[in-house]
Structure formats: C-alpha cells, structure tokens
Design a protein around this motif. Structure first.
Motif, PDB file in Angstrom:
ATOM      1  N   HIS A 129      44.993  39.438  36.533  1.00 23.06           N
ATOM      2  CA  HIS A 129      43.804  39.740  35.744  1.00 23.06           C
ATOM      3  C   HIS A 129      42.558  39.504  36.583  1.00 23.06           C
ATOM      4  CE1 HIS A 129      41.295  40.265  32.238  1.00 23.06           C
ATOM      5  NE2 HIS A 129      40.678  39.130  32.526  1.00 23.06           N
ATOM      6  N   HIS A 130      41.606  40.436  36.495  1.00 24.91           N
ATOM      7  CA  HIS A 130      40.402  40.325  37.308  1.00 24.91           C
ATOM      8  C   HIS A 130      39.368  39.422  36.648  1.00 24.91           C
ATOM      9  CE1 HIS A 130      39.813  43.938  34.697  1.00 24.91           C
ATOM     10  NE2 HIS A 130      38.669  43.322  34.460  1.00 24.91           N
ATOM     11  N   VAL A 131      38.559  38.786  37.490  1.00 23.44           N
ATOM     12  CA  VAL A 131      37.424  37.998  37.022  1.00 23.44           C
ATOM     13  C   VAL A 131      36.205  38.897  36.859  1.00 23.44           C
ATOM     14  CG1 VAL A 131      35.872  36.080  37.583  1.00 23.44           C
ATOM     15  CG2 VAL A 131      38.313  35.924  38.151  1.00 23.44           C
ATOM     16  N   LEU A 166      38.386  37.705  42.890  1.00 21.47           N
ATOM     17  CA  LEU A 166      37.500  38.222  41.848  1.00 21.47           C
ATOM     18  C   LEU A 166      37.988  39.507  41.189  1.00 21.47           C
ATOM     19  CD1 LEU A 166      34.077  37.610  43.652  1.00 21.47           C
ATOM     20  CD2 LEU A 166      35.243  36.120  42.014  1.00 21.47           C
TER      21      LEU A 166
END
Length: 252
Positions: A129-131, A166
């Motif tokens: 999952h991306h930040v 990120l």
C-alpha cells in the motif's frame, strides 16, 4: 583542454563499472566523478561531462527495463515534467553557488537510505500500500531532481528508496522507474551545462561507450536476480558514497 589517449581509455573502462552500478542501484558517480577530477577537469566541467555519460547509461538501462515490462512511462509523465524543470534549475544554481554544504547534508541522507534498506521488511519485490499517490509524490520527485541537477551523488538511491517507502513499489519496479526519473534529471541538468559550456564532448562521448556496456549488463542482471542483487548493492553504494563525501569534506 587536452588529455592523453590512455586517460580516455581509462575513464571509458571506469564507466563500464559505473554503468553497471548505476543500472542496478545508482551511485555510479562514486567512481566517475573522482576519476574525472583526478584527470584534471575543473569541477563544473567534470559535472557536465559526467551528466553526459550518465545520461547514456541510464537511457540504456531504462530501455531494458521498459522492454521487460517493468516500467510504465505514461502514468508518470507529470513526475517527469516536475523532475525536468527542477533538475534544470538545480544545474543552473550549481554553476553559481558553492556546493560544500551538501558534503555535510548528503551523507546523513545516504545513511538514512542505507538504514531503511537494511532494516525495512518492505525492501523486496512485492508491491504494498502506498503512502503517497502519484500526484502526491511529484514534489518529492522534483526535490530529488533539483538535487540531482545541483549535486548528484546518490540521486538514484534516493529515487529508488523513496519509491519503495512512499509509493509502495517493489524494489525491482522502483529501480526501473528510478531510471526514467534519473534519465529525466540528467536531460534537464545536461541542457544547462551545455548552455554554460561545461561539457568536454570528446571525453564524454568516449565514456558513453563504456557506460552503455555496463548499463546493459547491470540492467539485465538486476532483472534476473531482483532484490537479491539490488538490496545489498544499494546499501553498499549508499555507505560508500557517505564515506567518500565525508572524506572529501574533511580533506578539503
């Protein structure tokens, strides 16, 4: 300026190794910049010439990753534009400013990169999952692009590590995308160095031959071995760059 033929040959050979390193983990400037300075090139001329050979190498690496289906260009066009503008601004700034302060700041950032690579369980080939969204990552990409145009060492490592941390990308895909970004920042900064007359074309084109060979081998090796090769080399290059920059700072 004039150089003996053996210097051309030696620097081209250095670029074979640096091209391999750049294609896998970034940081080939660890070898090429000291070599260019040792050959007697003034710092700004060395920076411009180094950007020329680096552009040839990362372009070869990017092409290889793209052909293997590991790189999507179109969805990252906005980041590319940000990097292009920022890197040009960085290269313009470095021709007017003293870079010595970066010799203190950059080692800290490189150590943080190395620590993240060593201790984070996310540094493998699986996506997470991306930040930040793609749009949210653009200022980060632009900031690294400015740095690459202004100074450069470790920019490839910063791109790769930030994409994993990120954007949630797997390490090999992050490495592939970092080549697109690195190529873009080289284009933007090289344009400014050319405009300022800071490129030794004969030497730079000879070095391009070496770096293209090294990049071809490096990119194919990274694709074959993935994170098992990229992760340890990323740590090694980050720490080696840190040591060199600290040594350069304290020895003047």
């Amino acid at each position: 300026m004039e150089l003996e033929l053996w210097v051309f040959a030696a620097l081209t050979a250095v670029c074979v190794v640096s091209g391999f390193i750049d294609a896998v983990a970034g940081g080939g400037g660890l070898l090429t910049m000291p070599a260019l300075l040792s050959a007697g090139l003034p710092p700004h001329l060395a920076l411009g010439t180094n950007k020329l050979q680096s552009l040839a190498g990362v372009t070869m690496a990017m092409r290889t990753y793209h052909r293997k289906g590991l790189l999507e260009i179109r969805p990252n066009i906005t980041a590319v534009i940000c990097i292009l503008i920022a890197s040009a601004a960085g290269a313009l700034a470095v021709q007017m400013l003293d870079t010595k302060i970066l010799n203190l700041i950059v080692p800290v950032l490189l150590v943080l990169c190395a620590a993240y690579v060593i201790f984070s369980p996310r540094m493998d080939d699986s996506d997470r999952h991306h930040v930040l969204t793609r749009k949210g990552y653009n200022p980060v990409a632009g900031g690294i692009g400015f740095y690459d145009g202004f100074f450069g060492p470790g920019a490839g490592s910063f791109y790769t590590t930030s994409l994993v941390a990120l954007r949630g990308m797997g390490l090999t895909r992050a490495t592939a995308l970092s080549k697109l970004f690195n190529m873009t920042s080289n284009v933007g900064s090289l344009a400014m160095f050319i405009a300022g007359g800071k490129v030794f074309w004969t030497l730079g084109l000879c070095m391009c031959v070496g770096t293209v060979v090294g990049s071809w081998v490096g990119s194919h090796s990274a694709i074959r071995f993935g994170a098992k090769l990229i992760r340890p080399l990323l740590v090694t290059i980050s720490l080696a760059l840190t040591a060199r920059l600290i040594w350069t700072y304290f020895t003047g």
